[in-house]
Each structure stands twice: as C-alpha cells, then as structure tokens.
Design a protein around this motif. Structure first.
Motif, short mmCIF file in Angstrom:
data_model
loop_
_atom_site.label_atom_id
_atom_site.label_comp_id
_atom_site.label_asym_id
_atom_site.label_seq_id
_atom_site.Cartn_x
_atom_site.Cartn_y
_atom_site.Cartn_z
N VAL A 1 61.63 98.72 90.45
CA VAL A 1 61.94 99.62 89.35
C VAL A 1 61.66 98.92 88.03
CG1 VAL A 1 63.72 100.95 88.20
CG2 VAL A 1 63.69 100.80 90.68
N ILE A 2 61.00 99.65 87.13
CA ILE A 2 60.72 99.14 85.79
C ILE A 2 61.42 100.06 84.80
CG2 ILE A 2 58.91 98.61 84.12
CD1 ILE A 2 57.02 98.48 86.62
N LYS A 3 62.31 99.51 84.00
CA LYS A 3 63.06 100.32 83.04
C LYS A 3 62.17 100.65 81.84
CE LYS A 3 66.84 100.32 85.43
NZ LYS A 3 67.35 101.57 86.03
N PRO A 4 62.48 101.74 81.14
CA PRO A 4 61.62 102.17 80.03
C PRO A 4 61.41 101.11 78.96
CG PRO A 4 63.18 103.88 80.60
CD PRO A 4 63.57 102.69 81.39
N ASP A 5 62.40 100.28 78.70
CA ASP A 5 62.28 99.29 77.64
C ASP A 5 61.60 98.01 78.08
OD1 ASP A 5 63.57 101.06 75.98
OD2 ASP A 5 65.57 100.19 76.36
N ALA B 1 66.53 110.54 90.57
CA ALA B 1 65.95 110.64 91.91
C ALA B 1 66.42 109.47 92.76
CB ALA B 1 64.43 110.63 91.83
N THR B 2 66.44 109.70 94.06
CA THR B 2 66.59 108.62 95.03
C THR B 2 65.23 108.42 95.68
OG1 THR B 2 68.91 109.06 95.48
CG2 THR B 2 67.69 107.86 97.16
N ALA B 3 64.72 107.19 95.61
CA ALA B 3 63.42 106.87 96.18
C ALA B 3 63.61 106.05 97.46
CB ALA B 3 62.57 106.08 95.19
N VAL B 4 62.87 106.42 98.50
CA VAL B 4 62.81 105.62 99.72
C VAL B 4 61.36 105.19 99.87
CG1 VAL B 4 63.21 105.56 102.20
CG2 VAL B 4 64.65 106.99 100.74
N ALA C 1 66.50 108.68 84.70
CA ALA C 1 65.45 109.24 83.86
C ALA C 1 64.74 108.13 83.10
CB ALA C 1 66.05 110.25 82.88
N GLY C 2 63.42 108.14 83.16
CA GLY C 2 62.62 107.14 82.46
C GLY C 2 62.27 105.94 83.30
N ASP C 3 62.92 105.76 84.43
CA ASP C 3 62.58 104.63 85.31
C ASP C 3 61.19 104.83 85.90
OD1 ASP C 3 65.03 103.57 84.82
OD2 ASP C 3 65.86 103.97 86.82
N ALA C 4 60.51 103.72 86.16
CA ALA C 4 59.20 103.75 86.82
C ALA C 4 59.27 102.92 88.09
CB ALA C 4 58.11 103.21 85.90
N THR C 5 58.50 103.31 89.07
CA THR C 5 58.43 102.54 90.31
C THR C 5 56.99 102.45 90.77
OG1 THR C 5 59.25 102.35 92.57
CG2 THR C 5 58.82 104.56 91.76
N TRP C 6 56.70 101.40 91.53
CA TRP C 6 55.35 101.18 92.04
C TRP C 6 55.34 101.42 93.55
CZ3 TRP C 6 53.81 96.75 95.14
CH2 TRP C 6 52.43 96.71 95.41
N VAL C 7 54.32 102.16 94.03
CA VAL C 7 54.19 102.45 95.46
C VAL C 7 52.88 101.84 95.97
CG1 VAL C 7 54.06 104.24 97.21
CG2 VAL C 7 55.47 104.59 95.18
N PRO C 8 52.95 100.88 96.90
CA PRO C 8 51.72 100.28 97.44
C PRO C 8 50.97 101.25 98.34
CG PRO C 8 53.68 98.93 97.91
CD PRO C 8 54.15 100.28 97.47
N ALA C 9 49.69 100.97 98.55
CA ALA C 9 48.89 101.80 99.44
C ALA C 9 49.42 101.74 100.86
CB ALA C 9 47.43 101.33 99.42
N GLY C 10 49.46 102.89 101.50
CA GLY C 10 49.81 102.96 102.91
C GLY C 10 51.28 102.86 103.23
N VAL C 11 52.13 102.69 102.21
CA VAL C 11 53.56 102.57 102.47
C VAL C 11 54.21 103.96 102.43
CG1 VAL C 11 55.74 101.60 101.66
CG2 VAL C 11 53.67 100.23 101.57
N ARG D 1 68.44 113.97 92.98
CA ARG D 1 69.89 113.84 93.12
C ARG D 1 70.62 114.17 91.81
NH1 ARG D 1 71.67 109.23 90.75
NH2 ARG D 1 70.09 107.67 90.21
N GLY D 2 69.86 114.72 90.84
CA GLY D 2 70.48 115.05 89.55
C GLY D 2 70.98 116.47 89.49
N ASP D 3 71.45 116.84 88.29
CA ASP D 3 71.98 118.18 88.07
C ASP D 3 70.91 119.16 87.62
OD1 ASP D 3 74.51 117.30 88.72
OD2 ASP D 3 74.97 116.72 86.65
N GLY D 4 69.77 118.64 87.19
CA GLY D 4 68.71 119.51 86.70
C GLY D 4 67.43 119.30 87.48
N GLU D 5 66.35 119.79 86.90
CA GLU D 5 65.05 119.64 87.57
C GLU D 5 64.59 118.19 87.49
OE1 GLU D 5 62.70 122.49 85.47
OE2 GLU D 5 62.97 124.00 87.04
N LEU D 6 63.83 117.80 88.51
CA LEU D 6 63.23 116.46 88.54
C LEU D 6 61.74 116.61 88.32
CD1 LEU D 6 63.16 113.40 89.26
CD2 LEU D 6 62.86 114.12 91.64
N THR D 7 61.20 115.87 87.37
CA THR D 7 59.76 115.85 87.13
C THR D 7 59.25 114.45 87.42
OG1 THR D 7 59.95 117.55 85.43
CG2 THR D 7 57.93 116.26 85.46
N ILE D 8 58.17 114.37 88.17
CA ILE D 8 57.58 113.07 88.48
C ILE D 8 56.18 113.01 87.87
CG2 ILE D 8 56.95 111.45 90.31
CD1 ILE D 8 58.80 112.92 92.17
#
Length: 591
Positions: A456-460, A518-521, A531-541, A548-555
């Motif tokens: 996870v990479i925080k916005p700042d 969001a909850t990421a697996v 909100a604002g967090d970033a994550t990296w997903v490797p190829a093939g994983v 898991r929030g109260d409103g809409e989730l946008t990715i």
C-alpha cells in the motif's frame, strides 16, 4: 530391414533399410543446432507453426487416414478421427501456449520462469501412429524444444508421412528428426549427451528398459505404459447407456489402446441385464476390411498380437470363465480376431490379471460397490478407470480408485485440455494440458533481492509512481472499462458490498488507486485500503476487491509495461488501459 505389412491381408507393402550410425549422428546434430535457434523464437512464431500443422493435417486428412489404415489396420473412419484429433491438439497449444509459458509470480521477490530442455527423444507406438506423436510434439514445439522421433518399426510409412507433414507445415529444417532405426539402436540415442530427455509410449516391459537406460544417463522421462482399465457398473447406473458406451470403450481401435476398458466389474444385482445388453451390442459389431464404411472391427496390427490374445482367452476359459461369444481367430486372411465376451472372470485368470490388447471383454461380478473398488484396484496397472453410478455418490468412490484418470458415467479418453498419464506400472509423468507441456521444461526459480514496493502506498508518500521500468505514472489517472484508450477518471464504480470476482492479468504490473474504502486480497495478502490509497498488483497474481465502505467504491487503474486490452474471465468486462505514450504524457504533466 524394416518392413511395412498390411494387417488386413498380410501383404508386404514396403521395406526400408535402417539408418546407419553416421546418418543418425547427422540428424541428431541438426536437431541440436535447430533447437538452439528455436528456443529463442517468439511465442507468436511457435503458435503460428502449430496452426500451420493443424491446417496441413486437415488438408491431407484423407491421404493420411488411408495410410494409417493400410499399415496398422484401424477402420478408416477412426483413422480420420485420429488425424482430426491431432489438428485439435495443435490448435489447443497454439491458443494456450502464451499463458502456459508466462512467468509465475510467487512472492514479491520470487517468480518461476520456464525454459525448454532441448532435444527430446520420442519413442512412439504403432496403435495411434499420428496421435501419440502429435500429442507430444505440439507442446514440445510450443515450449521451444526439438525432437528425435523413433517410431514403431511396424509403421515406417506413417513415420515418413509425419516427416512430410512437418516439412509441409514449415517446421524448421532439422528441428524434428525422424529416424528409421532398429530397436537396439535406441539405447545409444538415450545415452547420447545431446538428447536432453525421453518420452515413451508402449508396453510396461519395454518401458522398464527405457527407464533403466534413461535413469543411468540421469535424463528426464515420461512413460505412458500398459493398462488394464476397469469399467465399473454399479446397481444405480443407467444400464442402457453404460452397456452401449462399454462397447465403444472396449472395442474402439479394435481394442488396441492402453485406455480401452478391459475389465468390466459389474454389481451382481444388475449383472445379468448388463451382460445381455452388452453382448447384444457386441454382436452388432462388423468385422471386415477396415477401408469399408461399415466396418467397426478391423484386424489386429500383427499376427503375434492376435496369437497372444487367443492364448489369453483360452487360458481364461480353461480356468473357469464363461465364453459368451467369440473366442476364435476369424476365418479370413489377415490378423483378425472375433469380438469376444467372457463372463464370470475372476482374479487369477489371464483376462483379469494381464493386459488384453484386442477385442476381448472380461466381465467380473461383485456383490457391492466396496468389492467393485477393491477389484478395480487389484491390478499392477493404474492408467484410467470408468465409474458408472449416481452422481451423488461418485465423488466419494472416485477418491478410492487408484488411477491417473477417473471418468464418471463416461468412457476414458484423452483430452488436450487435461493431463494424461498413469500410476503404478502404467508409468509416470503426464502428457497434455499445461502439466504435460511443462514436463520437458526447466522450471527456473528467479529471486530478486530488490523487492517490489510496499503493498500500500499512501497519498502523501509519492507524487509519481515509478517501479524502475522507466515509465513514470501518476497513480490517479487511467480508468477501468473506459470506452476508449484515453485518460479518464471515475469509470469503475461498485455499490456497497460489491465483491469483484477473483481474477488476474498477464501484463507486467498494475497500480490501483481507490476512491472509497476497499478490502484487497492480492495473492495471499489481505489488507484494508482507505480512500486515496494505492496498491501494486504483480502479473499473474490472483486478486479481488470488496467494497467495505458506506458509499460507492471507484477504482482507478494504471498498467505498466505495455498497452493491453483484456476480458476478465469471471465477469466478461472488457478492460482498456492507457497506452505507453499516454502514460509518458501523464508522467510529464504530473511533474
């Protein structure tokens, strides 16, 4: 001297001199040189070659089927089906090779890459002279390997026809060498340092010799050997379908297949009805010239096979089994044997203990399912098994059967999509599917001491995300499911509680930024994102996300490496991403 004989008449068709040592040496050298280039070919080049092989096989189907029939006696319709199956196999690997060859990411630091082993010696049998070879060569070529084919000496004309098919399809010169050599020359080929591995299909006795020779040379082997497959019919089976299918399962290819059903183990309460139905259907089989349209039973491939089969039948009847029909050498020219049904066959009798390679069915009666499973496993072989029962009890019984494959309410057959092979004295290793392709590949572990960034990479933390690939991307641009490959935002929206199905991609990397909670697996890691967090997903994983929030989730998605459009298997949603040029422009504007 290698001789081709028509088993339907006993007529000699052709003779060939065995290749001498110098010619064999030149062909092995040529294969090594050609493979050293082929291993670096692009995957697209390999898949195009497989497609060309499929087209060539189909273009020449009539000619090749007639050749198979004349040289080993298979009914002509079955010979044509064999060629079609070869073409389907080539197309399967043409479609799936890119995925099978992709590196597998295991951890942030470690991945598994696949490399070809080299030149593989293929010692092939006569009963499916094209299929047995093409089920090996299609994945072998896709993987970047070369091959030397030593075919059965009873089908030399088929071997030379295979050589011509490879040439017509555009296989690079020398990459697959087809040798006409005597059996005693095989040991030298196995010991040759230029041969990287061995695949063999044939009898258990010869397989043991091949294994010993290859083991002494410390070479990888795949052995597909004999079988005495059980066909288990329990009281709750559909007897009409079971009996009809049983005839095909036993008498296809005139009973000359490792995965033909050979021992019919039937629950006592339905045995009389099964035997009546089965025997009547066997009586409708037509013994005749294999080139005739109506023929369903052709000759055995060799006189010795017919004589061995007849001896097994005689010994079984002498031991107390009931001869229901057949049991005699057919009164005609060629190597024919009458379709035969034996009932009340018990362990200790030849037809139960030995592999019967021809049109003979042995029926054993048992009191219940437990006894059926016990007798099914009471064999030195373990290739396939066919189980006929209600689906609700099948899964428990399947686990108790000792076999490389179990088919429930169906006959055993090979399928390009599924691994094929046996246990016990039926051999080891697998052909077909992804597993078969990787048998002749080096699974290379690659570990990088420079791990991937934190999950996870925080916005700042960062303004520009750079994985060191030279492509600097601003995480908050790009979109999933946009209508065009343009910079956009806010196009992926999920309602509260939405679970995005588990999926994966095969591009180099992706960065995801979340507007909402969001909850990421991702692989075996699970983390909550704000909100604002970033994550990296490797190829093939494999990965999935849950709102898991109260409103809409946008990715928001940004892919690294190259532009891509993919369709997620689980959802059918088409995913369009930024091109490399777009990413570069975004990175520049983000500074």
């Amino acid at each position: 001297m290698i001789v081709s004989i028509n088993p339907a008449s006993g007529e000699q068709l052709a003779t060939f001199d065995s290749y001498d040592a110098d010619r064999v040496d030149r062909m092995v050298t040529a294969a090594v040189v050609a493979q050293s280039n082929w291993r670096w070919s692009e995957v697209q080049r390999r898949t195009e070659l497989l497609e060309s092989l499929a087209a060539t096989l189909r273009d020449r189907k009539a000619e090749l089927a007639a050749l198979i029939t004349s040289e080993m006696g298979k009914p002509l319709a079955e010979a044509a089906a064999e060629i079609e199956k070869c073409a389907i196999n080539c197309e399967y690997y043409a479609t799936n090779a890119p995925g099978f060859l992709a590196a597998e990411t295991i951890t942030a630091e470690g991945r598994v890459e696949v490399d070809p082993l080299g030149v593989v010696l293929a010692v092939m049998p006569w009963n499916y002279p094209f299929w047995q070879f093409f089920r090996f060569i299609a994945p072998a070529l896709a993987a970047g390997n070369g091959a030397i084919l030593k075919h059965a000496n009873s089908v030399p004309r088929c071997a030379l026809a295979i050589e011509s098919v490879l040439r017509d399809a555009g296989v690079p010169d020398g990459l697959v060498g087809v040798l006409l050599v005597e059996t005693d020359q095989v040991a030298g080929l196995i010991a040759d340092d230029r041969i990287a591995a061995v695949t063999f299909t044939g009898s258990t006795e010869v397989g043991s010799i091949i294994a010993e020779q290859a083991g002494r040379a410390l070479k990888k082997q795949v052995l597909e050997l004999g079988g005495s497959d059980p066909f288990i019919v329990l009281a709750d089976a559909d007897l009409e379908v079971a009996a009809t299918t049983a005839v095909t399962a036993r008498f296809l290819n005139t009973g000359q297949s490792c995965v033909n059903a050979k021992r019919f183990i039937v629950e006592e309460s339905v045995a009389d009805e099964f035997v009546t139905r089965f025997s009547a259907a066997v009586g409708r089989l037509v013994v005749g010239d294999p080139v005739d349209d109506g023929t369903t039973i052709g000759p055995l491939a060799r006189a010795g096979l017919r004589d061995t089969l007849h001896d097994q039948v005689r010994r079984t009847v002498d031991a107390g089994a009931t001869l229901v029909r057949g049991g005699e050498v057919a009164d005609r020219a060629g190597f024919y044997y009458q379709p035969t049904v034996l009932d009340h066959v018990l362990p200790g009798m030849a037809a139960f203990d030995e592999e019967t390679f021809g049109p003979v069915a042995a029926i054993t009666r048992v009191r219940d399912a437990d006894a059926a499973i016990r007798l099914a496993n009471q064999t030195e072989f373990g290739l396939g098994a066919s189980l006929w029962t209600a689906q609700e009890r099948a899964s428990e019984l399947v686990r108790r059967l000792d076999a490389g494959a179990v088919f429930v309410n169906a006959m055993v057959a090979s399928d390009p999509r599924l691994p094929f092979g046996g246990i016990k004295r039926s051999g080891y290793g697998r052909e077909l599917g992804a597993h078969g392709m990787r048998e002749f590949m080096n699974l290379k572990t690659v570990w990088s001491a420079d791990p991937a960034p934190r999950l996870v990479i925080k916005p700042d933390d960062v303004e520009v995300f750079d994985r060191g690939s030279g492509v600097r991307t601003v995480p908050y641009v790009g979109a999933w499911n946009s209508e065009s490959n343009k910079i956009t935002t806010g196009t992926t929206v999920f309602a509260v509680g939405t679970r995005i199905p588990l999926h994966s991609h095969n591009v180099e990397e992706s960065v995801l930024v979340f507007a909402g909670q969001a909850t990421a697996v991702i692989g075996d890691e699970r983390i909550d994102l704000e909100a604002g967090d970033a994550t990296w997903v490797p190829a093939g994983v494999p990965h999935q996300f849950i709102n898991r929030g109260d409103g809409e989730l946008t990715i928001y998605w940004v892919y690294g490496g190259r532009a891509v459009t993919r369709t997620m298997t689980a959802t059918g949603v088409t995913v369009a991403h930024l091109s490399a040029a777009d990413r570069g422009a975004v990175a520049a504007s983000g500074k």
